[in-house]
Each structure stands twice: as structure tokens, then as C-alpha cells.
Design a protein around this motif. Sequence first.
Motif, PDB file in Angstrom:
ATOM      1  N   HIS A  25      32.477 102.522 168.575  1.00 57.82           N
ATOM      2  CA  HIS A  25      32.947 103.276 167.406  1.00 57.82           C
ATOM      3  C   HIS A  25      32.799 104.788 167.590  1.00 57.82           C
ATOM      4  N   GLU A  38      39.683 106.852 156.020  1.00 56.80           N
ATOM      5  CA  GLU A  38      39.940 105.546 156.630  1.00 56.80           C
ATOM      6  C   GLU A  38      39.311 105.404 158.013  1.00 56.80           C
ATOM      7  N   GLN A  40      36.306 104.703 159.329  1.00 59.73           N
ATOM      8  CA  GLN A  40      35.503 103.526 159.651  1.00 59.73           C
ATOM      9  C   GLN A  40      36.348 102.262 159.690  1.00 59.73           C
ATOM     10  N   ARG A  41      37.217 102.109 158.715  1.00 61.41           N
ATOM     11  CA  ARG A  41      38.069 100.912 158.686  1.00 61.41           C
ATOM     12  C   ARG A  41      39.035 100.896 159.862  1.00 61.41           C
ATOM     13  N   SER A  43      38.437 102.146 162.829  1.00 58.52           N
ATOM     14  CA  SER A  43      37.652 101.776 164.000  1.00 58.52           C
ATOM     15  C   SER A  43      37.372 100.288 164.024  1.00 58.52           C
ATOM     16  N   GLU A  44      37.035  99.714 162.883  1.00 58.65           N
ATOM     17  CA  GLU A  44      36.753  98.283 162.811  1.00 58.65           C
ATOM     18  C   GLU A  44      37.994  97.450 163.137  1.00 58.65           C
ATOM     19  N   THR A  45      39.139  97.858 162.611  1.00 61.50           N
ATOM     20  CA  THR A  45      40.389  97.140 162.901  1.00 61.50           C
ATOM     21  C   THR A  45      40.729  97.238 164.376  1.00 61.50           C
ATOM     22  N   GLN A  48      38.393  94.885 166.325  1.00 67.19           N
ATOM     23  CA  GLN A  48      38.660  93.470 166.077  1.00 67.19           C
ATOM     24  C   GLN A  48      39.940  93.015 166.765  1.00 67.19           C
ATOM     25  N   ALA A  77      46.118  99.117 164.594  1.00 61.56           N
ATOM     26  CA  ALA A  77      45.210  99.718 163.615  1.00 61.56           C
ATOM     27  C   ALA A  77      45.876 100.898 162.902  1.00 61.56           C
ATOM     28  N   GLN A  80      48.259  99.533 160.460  1.00 61.76           N
ATOM     29  CA  GLN A  80      47.547  98.908 159.341  1.00 61.76           C
ATOM     30  C   GLN A  80      46.985  99.965 158.377  1.00 61.76           C
ATOM     31  N   HIS A  81      46.762 101.168 158.889  1.00 61.11           N
ATOM     32  CA  HIS A  81      46.202 102.255 158.076  1.00 61.11           C
ATOM     33  C   HIS A  81      47.161 103.448 158.135  1.00 61.11           C
TER      34      HIS A  81
END
Length: 226
Positions: A25, A38, A40-41, A43-45, A48, A77, A80-81
Motif C-alpha cells: 500500500h 478514495e 485507501q479504497r 489501494s485495497e481494490t 485484491q 481499480a 472502479q473509483h
Amino acid sequence: MPFPAPLDHAEAVVFDAYGTLLDVHSAVQRHAAAIGPEAQRLSETWRQKQLEYSWVLSLCGRYARFWTLTERALDYALAQHPSVDRAIRADLLDAYRSLDAYPEVPGTLERLRRDGLRTAILSNGDTAMLDAAVSAAGLGDRLDAVLSVDPAGTFKTAPAAYDLAGRALGVAPERIAFLSSNRWDIAGAAAYGFAPVWVNRTGQPDEYPDLAPVRVIASLDGLLAR
């Protein structure tokens, strides 16, 4: 002085790279201000999907370089964002080539080698991205081998991927302590016959009760603790 379990019978300690030695991350964190709320989200997407793509390809009997999957996962990602400016893409990929090592990593590797244990990375990362990451983190002289799954043509948790460690180091599986922050990777290592140590950095609940680690630690500092 004898090593603490699970190192008491080990001849080598093999580490996963991404998430275990290197903070996956940290690439997004470097550009969090430009990305916005956005970050953190995103990075998580990204993480994953990167993993999901490796699992799906392995199940399909197909293979692509992990860097290709990293690029595809970032594109997903960003889609998605959509509030994140896609102009940040190149900067994020550059940052992923030089992820930050966790602070305790260099000292742990030095201690293991000083105590006579061989150290290595076994990673889904392809050779080029691993070479760049290890060099950027300054870990090269603390490792006996940096192993990509590329020669196996499949990703962990396939046994053919884990085969690479023992073959390169000349060590039997039961004499290898294998560390990963990924519980699925620990399950694969347990099934293969390594002595797996789960580096549960974020306090995740346990999974795969039939494929348990021999030890759970919060960071690499716990590896040599008695």
C-alpha cells in the motif's frame, strides 16, 4: 543457543515479498494527497484484483507476468473509483516498482543470516519487478536467492511454484520456514510441506483451519522471539 520454533529444524527461511517484506500500500500512500479521499479504497481494490487475477489464471491453466496483472488490476481499480484522476496511473506504477520495506525487515534478515540460516524470497512477482523492488529496498545483500514463480509458469498456491524454493536452495521442504502475510499463501505452504509462519500484520481472522500455520506473528520481530 537453539532457535525458537519454528526455526529449530530450519535450514532456510523463505519469504513472500509483497505484503510480507514490502508494503503493497506504500505506492498509493506516496500519492495519497493527489488521489484524494478514495486513496485507501483504491489501494485495497488494486491489491485484491491483482491477487484475484493470479488465482483465476492459475485455475484456468494460464499464466501472465505478475507485472501485467498489476497493471490490469490498477486499471480496474481506477475504473472502479472514477473520482480518481487517471493521470496518476504512471506515478503509481513507478511507485510500485520501489515499494517500501517494513521497518523491521533489514534487521531480521541480517539476524537470520548471522545465525547461519539461508534467506530467500519466493514471490509471484516476475523477475524484473522483484529485482527492482529488492534493489530499491536495499535488501539484495541480505538474501541468498530472489525467486520468481516465472520458471514454474504458475502462481502460488500451485505446488510447482513452491518447488522452486527447495530446488534453488538445496533444502528439503520440511527444513524451510516459509513466511507470508497472506493467509491463502500460508495454506498453500502448509499443504506443500513447509513450516509456515503467518505474518498477520493487520489482525485478520484465521481461515483454512485444516491448513494451519505453525506460528502466527504480528511482524517479523516476532520470528525470533521465544
